[in-house]
Design a protein around this motif. Structure first.
Motif, short mmCIF file in Angstrom:
data_model
loop_
_atom_site.label_atom_id
_atom_site.label_comp_id
_atom_site.label_asym_id
_atom_site.label_seq_id
_atom_site.Cartn_x
_atom_site.Cartn_y
_atom_site.Cartn_z
N PRO A 73 22.32 85.79 37.98
CA PRO A 73 21.74 84.43 37.97
C PRO A 73 22.70 83.34 37.50
CG PRO A 73 20.91 85.71 36.12
CD PRO A 73 21.66 86.66 36.99
N ASP A 74 23.79 83.71 36.83
CA ASP A 74 24.70 82.69 36.31
C ASP A 74 26.00 82.59 37.12
OD1 ASP A 74 23.08 81.80 34.18
OD2 ASP A 74 23.59 83.62 33.04
N VAL A 75 26.02 83.22 38.28
CA VAL A 75 27.18 83.12 39.17
C VAL A 75 26.71 82.63 40.53
CG1 VAL A 75 29.07 84.35 40.32
CG2 VAL A 75 28.41 84.97 37.98
N ARG A 76 27.26 81.52 40.96
CA ARG A 76 26.88 80.93 42.25
C ARG A 76 28.10 80.90 43.15
NH1 ARG A 76 23.31 76.91 44.24
NH2 ARG A 76 23.72 76.71 46.48
N ILE A 77 27.96 81.42 44.38
CA ILE A 77 29.06 81.44 45.34
C ILE A 77 28.67 80.62 46.56
CG2 ILE A 77 30.53 82.91 46.78
CD1 ILE A 77 30.02 85.19 44.82
N THR A 78 29.53 79.68 46.91
CA THR A 78 29.26 78.78 48.03
C THR A 78 30.51 78.66 48.89
OG1 THR A 78 27.73 77.49 46.66
CG2 THR A 78 28.51 76.43 48.66
N GLY A 79 30.32 78.37 50.16
CA GLY A 79 31.45 78.16 51.07
C GLY A 79 30.95 77.95 52.48
N MET A 80 31.86 78.01 53.44
CA MET A 80 31.49 77.79 54.83
C MET A 80 30.47 78.82 55.30
SD MET A 80 32.99 75.07 56.00
CE MET A 80 32.66 75.31 57.74
N GLU A 81 30.61 80.05 54.83
CA GLU A 81 29.69 81.11 55.26
C GLU A 81 28.27 80.85 54.80
OE1 GLU A 81 29.15 85.99 54.91
OE2 GLU A 81 31.04 85.02 54.34
N THR A 82 28.10 80.47 53.53
CA THR A 82 26.75 80.20 53.04
C THR A 82 26.19 78.92 53.65
OG1 THR A 82 27.72 79.09 51.10
CG2 THR A 82 27.10 81.39 50.85
N GLN A 83 27.05 77.94 53.91
CA GLN A 83 26.61 76.71 54.56
C GLN A 83 26.12 77.00 55.97
OE1 GLN A 83 28.69 72.68 54.25
NE2 GLN A 83 29.32 73.29 56.29
N ALA A 84 26.86 77.83 56.70
CA ALA A 84 26.47 78.18 58.07
C ALA A 84 25.18 78.98 58.08
CB ALA A 84 27.59 78.95 58.74
#
Length: 340
Positions: A73-84
């Motif tokens: 719950p305290d680690v968030r991963i974001t990038g082009m893949e999650t945006q898509a």
């Protein structure tokens, strides 16, 4: 243990930061794609939140395992893949940059205090693809980050605002020596010959090499693509124009990465032709094609090979600048050095 091949200097620096309680509020992992930057950022997150707190990720505790599986719950991963993944199917393939809406959502998550760990860790992949608006929004976060947060940015190029770079502790990862990549592949189960070929293809990109080893169909596809590109040197002009039209259709359909992969592969071929002509066989990338390279180097001048290599590189840049893909690719194939 970090379980990362190579980049020992970077691991030692991160470990020292954690043990000395000198963790920066933001880190930037930069370098060509496929070097292992994403894995290193993930390991950094695990080391920061590991229950054993030794400066290394144990990879066995509940925290390390949850981060590995993307469920902490305290680690968030974001990038082009999650945006898509959050976009409609027809829009996802056409996305070329990280939008401000993605960064705004990331910032809202950042504003939340840690749920169970001592800090929050946010990983942003594809930081070099931030839109201008998104980059400016990111800059504000980097200027005044919460004291409980650590930001880990991953970038595959240097196309980042200098003001963003200046607010991060930068680790510029470099390609690994060919023998180190081959050794890692043998550890993964590759035969000696297979490890040598994949290591040469990788140009020091350890993550790329391991992914290719684990995907035999991708190895076959690479060989077939190179067969096609080699054949263009002696094929009728119409074949080259047809190839250009097919790639342009892919590009317009949103598959820019595949088209750029074709051009990267073509660059490796003509660079090899120049290496063979100069007697630098140890620098060859496509070591499984030595006879074909030798034959072509005997028919094409080094000057012609160099000129065409420069044209391929120019078209790769032009495509990223939104030129007409079909016109750029057609112009390229019309200037292929002819070998018969």
């Amino acid at each position: 243990m970090w379980h990362v091949y190579g980049h020992e200097w970077a691991i030692e620096q991160l470990r020292s930061n954690i043990r000395g309680q000198q963790v920066a509020h933001a880190y930037l992992f930069a370098g060509p794609q496929g070097l292992g930057k994403s894995l290193l950022a993930l390991r950094m997150a695990q080391a920061l939140l590991c229950e054993r707190q030794t400066g290394d990720p144990c990879l066995q505790c509940r925290s390390c395992r949850r981060i590995e599986h993307g469920s902490h719950p305290d680690v968030r991963i974001t990038g082009m893949e999650t945006q898509a993944a959050a976009a409609k199917a027809e829009d996802a393939a056409r996305q070329k940059e990280l939008k401000i809406a993605t960064i705004r959502e990331w910032q809202r998550d950042l504003a939340l205090r840690p749920y169970e760990a001592s800090r929050r860790v946010l990983i942003l992949h594809d930081a070099d693809r931030l839109s201008e608006e998104a980059a400016n929004a990111m800059l504000k976060t980097l200027e005044e980050p919460p004291d409980y947060a650590t930001l880990l940015l991953v970038a595959h190029s240097n196309e980042l605002l200098p003001t963003i770079v200046s607010r991060c502790r930068v680790l510029r990862l470099r390609p690994l020596p060919r023998e180190q990549v081959a050794s890692a592949l043998r550890d993964q189960g590759a035969s000696k010959d297979q490890a040598e070929i994949l290591a040469a293809w990788s140009n020091g990109r350890i993550g790329w090499a391991i992914n290719l080893f684990n995907d035999p169909s991708a190895q076959t596809a690479r060989r077939e693509c190179l067969d096609t590109l080699i054949a263009l040197s002696s094929a009728p002009i119409t074949s080259g124009l047809q190839w250009a039209e097919e790639r342009a259709k892919e590009y317009r359909a949103g598959d820019q990465a595949t088209v750029l992969m074709w051009l990267e592969l073509w660059q490796s071929w003509w660079r090899d032709v120049m290496h063979v002509a100069a007697g630098c066989d140890e620098a060859i990338t496509n070591i499984d094609r030595r006879p074909e390279l030798a034959a072509l180097a005997g028919r094409i001048t080094s000057a012609a090979a160099f000129a065409f290599l420069q044209q391929i590189m120019a078209v790769s840049r032009q495509l990223l600048e939104n030129v007409n893909p079909q016109l750029a690719l057609e112009h390229l194939v019309l200037h292929i050095p002819r070998s018969g």
